[in-house]
Design a protein around this motif. Structure first.
Motif, PDB file in Angstrom:
ATOM      1  N   SER A   8     -80.590   8.778 -74.224  1.00  0.00           N
ATOM      2  CA  SER A   8     -80.946   8.953 -75.636  1.00  0.00           C
ATOM      3  C   SER A   8     -81.990   7.931 -76.071  1.00  0.00           C
ATOM      4  O   SER A   8     -82.183   7.713 -77.260  1.00  0.00           O
ATOM      5  CB  SER A   8     -79.690   8.808 -76.506  1.00  0.00           C
ATOM      6  OG  SER A   8     -79.147   7.495 -76.343  1.00  0.00           O
ATOM      7  N   GLY A   9     -82.655   7.308 -75.113  1.00  0.00           N
ATOM      8  CA  GLY A   9     -83.550   6.202 -75.434  1.00  0.00           C
ATOM      9  C   GLY A   9     -85.008   6.605 -75.584  1.00  0.00           C
ATOM     10  O   GLY A   9     -85.364   7.777 -75.504  1.00  0.00           O
ATOM     11  N   SER A  14     -85.228   0.656 -75.655  1.00  0.00           N
ATOM     12  CA  SER A  14     -84.600   0.129 -76.874  1.00  0.00           C
ATOM     13  C   SER A  14     -83.086   0.311 -76.822  1.00  0.00           C
ATOM     14  O   SER A  14     -82.585   1.378 -76.440  1.00  0.00           O
ATOM     15  CB  SER A  14     -85.166   0.850 -78.106  1.00  0.00           C
ATOM     16  OG  SER A  14     -86.544   0.588 -78.225  1.00  0.00           O
ATOM     17  N   GLY A  15     -82.372  -0.727 -77.189  1.00  0.00           N
ATOM     18  CA  GLY A  15     -80.913  -0.669 -77.196  1.00  0.00           C
ATOM     19  C   GLY A  15     -80.304  -0.608 -75.801  1.00  0.00           C
ATOM     20  O   GLY A  15     -79.117  -0.333 -75.655  1.00  0.00           O
ATOM     21  N   GLY A  16     -81.102  -0.824 -74.765  1.00  0.00           N
ATOM     22  CA  GLY A  16     -80.599  -0.702 -73.394  1.00  0.00           C
ATOM     23  C   GLY A  16     -80.293   0.724 -73.008  1.00  0.00           C
ATOM     24  O   GLY A  16     -79.511   0.973 -72.084  1.00  0.00           O
ATOM     25  N   ARG A  17     -80.903   1.666 -73.714  1.00  0.00           N
ATOM     26  CA  ARG A  17     -80.605   3.078 -73.472  1.00  0.00           C
ATOM     27  C   ARG A  17     -81.503   3.676 -72.390  1.00  0.00           C
ATOM     28  O   ARG A  17     -82.642   3.270 -72.226  1.00  0.00           O
ATOM     29  CB  ARG A  17     -80.785   3.875 -74.779  1.00  0.00           C
ATOM     30  CG  ARG A  17     -79.760   3.490 -75.818  1.00  0.00           C
ATOM     31  CD  ARG A  17     -80.018   4.196 -77.147  1.00  0.00           C
ATOM     32  NE  ARG A  17     -78.970   3.854 -78.095  1.00  0.00           N
ATOM     33  CZ  ARG A  17     -78.324   4.739 -78.864  1.00  0.00           C
ATOM     34  NH1 ARG A  17     -78.644   6.013 -78.804  1.00  0.00           N
ATOM     35  NH2 ARG A  17     -77.376   4.343 -79.676  1.00  0.00           N
ATOM     36  N   PHE A  18     -80.947   4.676 -71.700  1.00  0.00           N
ATOM     37  CA  PHE A  18     -81.714   5.412 -70.690  1.00  0.00           C
ATOM     38  C   PHE A  18     -82.766   6.299 -71.364  1.00  0.00           C
ATOM     39  O   PHE A  18     -82.603   6.733 -72.517  1.00  0.00           O
ATOM     40  CB  PHE A  18     -80.784   6.303 -69.866  1.00  0.00           C
ATOM     41  CG  PHE A  18     -79.864   5.553 -68.936  1.00  0.00           C
ATOM     42  CD1 PHE A  18     -80.375   4.767 -67.906  1.00  0.00           C
ATOM     43  CD2 PHE A  18     -78.488   5.660 -69.076  1.00  0.00           C
ATOM     44  CE1 PHE A  18     -79.523   4.093 -67.038  1.00  0.00           C
ATOM     45  CE2 PHE A  18     -77.629   4.991 -68.209  1.00  0.00           C
ATOM     46  CZ  PHE A  18     -78.149   4.208 -67.191  1.00  0.00           C
ATOM     47  N   ASN A  19     -83.819   6.634 -70.612  1.00  0.00           N
ATOM     48  CA  ASN A  19     -84.867   7.548 -71.102  1.00  0.00           C
ATOM     49  C   ASN A  19     -84.277   8.930 -71.402  1.00  0.00           C
ATOM     50  O   ASN A  19     -83.206   9.291 -70.926  1.00  0.00           O
ATOM     51  CB  ASN A  19     -85.965   7.734 -70.043  1.00  0.00           C
ATOM     52  CG  ASN A  19     -86.733   6.464 -69.717  1.00  0.00           C
ATOM     53  OD1 ASN A  19     -87.172   6.290 -68.577  1.00  0.00           O
ATOM     54  ND2 ASN A  19     -86.903   5.567 -70.678  1.00  0.00           N
ATOM     55  N   GLY A  36     -86.424  11.803 -67.912  1.00  0.00           N
ATOM     56  CA  GLY A  36     -87.189  10.560 -67.959  1.00  0.00           C
ATOM     57  C   GLY A  36     -87.010   9.721 -66.694  1.00  0.00           C
ATOM     58  O   GLY A  36     -86.200  10.044 -65.821  1.00  0.00           O
ATOM     59  N   ALA A  37     -87.774   8.657 -66.620  1.00  0.00           N
ATOM     60  CA  ALA A  37     -87.844   7.873 -65.386  1.00  0.00           C
ATOM     61  C   ALA A  37     -86.472   7.398 -64.898  1.00  0.00           C
ATOM     62  O   ALA A  37     -86.230   7.302 -63.705  1.00  0.00           O
ATOM     63  CB  ALA A  37     -88.772   6.683 -65.611  1.00  0.00           C
ATOM     64  N   SER A  38     -85.565   7.110 -65.818  1.00  0.00           N
ATOM     65  CA  SER A  38     -84.244   6.574 -65.434  1.00  0.00           C
ATOM     66  C   SER A  38     -83.182   7.667 -65.291  1.00  0.00           C
ATOM     67  O   SER A  38     -82.001   7.355 -65.115  1.00  0.00           O
ATOM     68  CB  SER A  38     -83.788   5.571 -66.502  1.00  0.00           C
ATOM     69  OG  SER A  38     -83.729   6.205 -67.774  1.00  0.00           O
ATOM     70  N   SER A  39     -83.580   8.926 -65.338  1.00  0.00           N
ATOM     71  CA  SER A  39     -82.574   9.984 -65.509  1.00  0.00           C
ATOM     72  C   SER A  39     -81.690  10.229 -64.292  1.00  0.00           C
ATOM     73  O   SER A  39     -80.531  10.626 -64.449  1.00  0.00           O
ATOM     74  CB  SER A  39     -83.239  11.293 -65.953  1.00  0.00           C
ATOM     75  OG  SER A  39     -83.807  11.117 -67.241  1.00  0.00           O
ATOM     76  N   LEU A  40     -82.203  10.013 -63.082  1.00  0.00           N
ATOM     77  CA  LEU A  40     -81.324  10.208 -61.916  1.00  0.00           C
ATOM     78  C   LEU A  40     -80.172   9.189 -61.946  1.00  0.00           C
ATOM     79  O   LEU A  40     -79.011   9.530 -61.720  1.00  0.00           O
ATOM     80  CB  LEU A  40     -82.117  10.093 -60.609  1.00  0.00           C
ATOM     81  CG  LEU A  40     -81.263  10.206 -59.350  1.00  0.00           C
ATOM     82  CD1 LEU A  40     -80.577  11.570 -59.258  1.00  0.00           C
ATOM     83  CD2 LEU A  40     -82.106   9.949 -58.107  1.00  0.00           C
ATOM     84  N   HIS A  62     -95.072  12.424 -70.767  1.00  0.00           N
ATOM     85  CA  HIS A  62     -94.860  10.977 -70.808  1.00  0.00           C
ATOM     86  C   HIS A  62     -93.700  10.630 -69.872  1.00  0.00           C
ATOM     87  O   HIS A  62     -92.737  11.393 -69.742  1.00  0.00           O
ATOM     88  CB  HIS A  62     -94.543  10.522 -72.237  1.00  0.00           C
ATOM     89  CG  HIS A  62     -95.754  10.426 -73.106  1.00  0.00           C
ATOM     90  ND1 HIS A  62     -95.687  10.365 -74.478  1.00  0.00           N
ATOM     91  CD2 HIS A  62     -97.081  10.374 -72.776  1.00  0.00           C
ATOM     92  CE1 HIS A  62     -96.920  10.267 -74.962  1.00  0.00           C
ATOM     93  NE2 HIS A  62     -97.778  10.280 -73.958  1.00  0.00           N
ATOM     94  N   ALA A  63     -93.805   9.436 -69.257  1.00  0.00           N
ATOM     95  CA  ALA A  63     -92.853   9.093 -68.190  1.00  0.00           C
ATOM     96  C   ALA A  63     -91.416   8.970 -68.691  1.00  0.00           C
ATOM     97  O   ALA A  63     -90.474   9.124 -67.912  1.00  0.00           O
ATOM     98  CB  ALA A  63     -93.281   7.795 -67.514  1.00  0.00           C
ATOM     99  N   ASP A  64     -91.214   8.685 -69.991  1.00  0.00           N
ATOM    100  CA  ASP A  64     -89.832   8.585 -70.482  1.00  0.00           C
ATOM    101  C   ASP A  64     -89.196   9.964 -70.686  1.00  0.00           C
ATOM    102  O   ASP A  64     -88.008  10.053 -71.041  1.00  0.00           O
ATOM    103  CB  ASP A  64     -89.732   7.733 -71.764  1.00  0.00           C
ATOM    104  CG  ASP A  64     -90.579   8.239 -72.910  1.00  0.00           C
ATOM    105  OD1 ASP A  64     -91.741   8.623 -72.684  1.00  0.00           O
ATOM    106  OD2 ASP A  64     -90.086   8.258 -74.068  1.00  0.00           O
ATOM    107  N   HIS A  65     -89.980  11.037 -70.410  1.00  0.00           N
ATOM    108  CA  HIS A  65     -89.449  12.402 -70.505  1.00  0.00           C
ATOM    109  C   HIS A  65     -89.611  13.181 -69.196  1.00  0.00           C
ATOM    110  O   HIS A  65     -88.981  14.216 -69.002  1.00  0.00           O
ATOM    111  CB  HIS A  65     -90.154  13.170 -71.635  1.00  0.00           C
ATOM    112  CG  HIS A  65     -89.929  12.554 -72.977  1.00  0.00           C
ATOM    113  ND1 HIS A  65     -89.059  13.084 -73.911  1.00  0.00           N
ATOM    114  CD2 HIS A  65     -90.426  11.424 -73.536  1.00  0.00           C
ATOM    115  CE1 HIS A  65     -89.048  12.306 -74.993  1.00  0.00           C
ATOM    116  NE2 HIS A  65     -89.871  11.291 -74.784  1.00  0.00           N
TER     117      HIS A  65
END
Ligand SMILES: [Zn+2]
Ligand SMILES: [Zn+2]
Length: 243
Positions: A8-9, A14-19, A36-40, A62-65
């Motif tokens: 939800s980031g 921000s907030g230590g949340r994943f992309n 997003g980049a951290s989704s796996l 965008h890489a966060d998506h």
């Protein structure tokens, strides 16, 4: 239908949340909205069954998506040993972006052990993708990477809209009107910034949109610091809802 907010980031952690990444398990299909980049990593943390995913639906590059796609493909090939077909659907330009992303992260020719379809969606019209009808709407974010989209998704019996990243555009009214769930980016609390929404703007428009449930996501530190003043439901990493 079960929806998991895998991430939800925003782009800044921000907030230590994943992309951004949402997992939707519907009656006859399961799919991701953005990856997003951290989704796996986030999917493994949430316990999402990756092998059951039929579709990754993207809003923009965008890489966060979008940046998690190479990791997911690599995982599917070597760890999950996927055989089930996978479709990746998104804005025009998807095929070229996919090639570039793979070449920049895990280069080299690869023979995938599963059929992979890349589907560039028609904007402003319903696209039949597997069990879903997806209508993409062009929103206002950053078109340097191709058109940025909001998606209206109609699985059996339920309708979901996700705004993607965007400033306020009236297009969102049509995209989200009367949906069962409107997942909307809300980057700022008061003062809008270029390319993103603020709660002060959404408050003016959400009543007219008339979505049955609204969940705000993609929040900056500014917005996260004022959650106590927010009257709408907000996303958290790992949050699960039933529709
Ligand atoms: Zn974003
Ligand atoms: Zn973006």
């Amino acid at each position: 239908m079960r929806i998991t907010f895998v991430g939800s980031g925003d782009a800044f952690g921000s907030g230590g949340r994943f992309n951004t990444c949402f997992h939707v398990a519907a009656e006859r299909t399961s799919f991701l909205i953005d990856c997003g980049a951290s989704s796996l990593i986030a999917m493994k943390w949430c316990g999402i069954d990756r092998a059951a995913i039929d579709l990754i639906l993207l809003t923009h590059f965008h890489a966060d998506h979008f940046g998690g796609v190479p990791f997911l493909v690599l995982d599917a090939q070597f760890v999950a040993k996927r055989t089930r077909p996978l479709t990746i659907a998104g804005p025009p330009g998807l095929a070229a972006w996919y090639e570039r992303a793979l070449a920049a992260t895990f280069p080299g020719a690869r023979a995938l052990p599963f059929p992979l379809a890349l589907r560039e969606l028609t904007i402003g019209a319903p696209n039949r993708v597997g069990e879903l009808d997806i209508t993409p709407f062009h929103v206002r974010h950053d078109d340097r990477a191709g058109p940025c989209l909001a998606h209206r998704i109609e699985p059996v019996g339920r309708t979901i809209c996700y705004s993607g990243d965007t400033e306020w555009v009236d297009t969102l009214i049509e995209a989200a009107r009367g949906t069962d769930l409107f997942i909307c980016e809300c980057y700022m609390y008061e003062k809008p910034v270029r390319a993103h929404l603020a709660l002060s703007i959404l408050r003016q428009h959400l009543p007219a949109i008339g979505a049955k449930r609204v969940i705000l996501t993609h929040m900056s530190e500014d917005m996260l610091g004022r959650l106590g003043e927010v009257e709408y439901e907000t996303a958290d990493d790992g949050k699960v809802i039933e529709l």
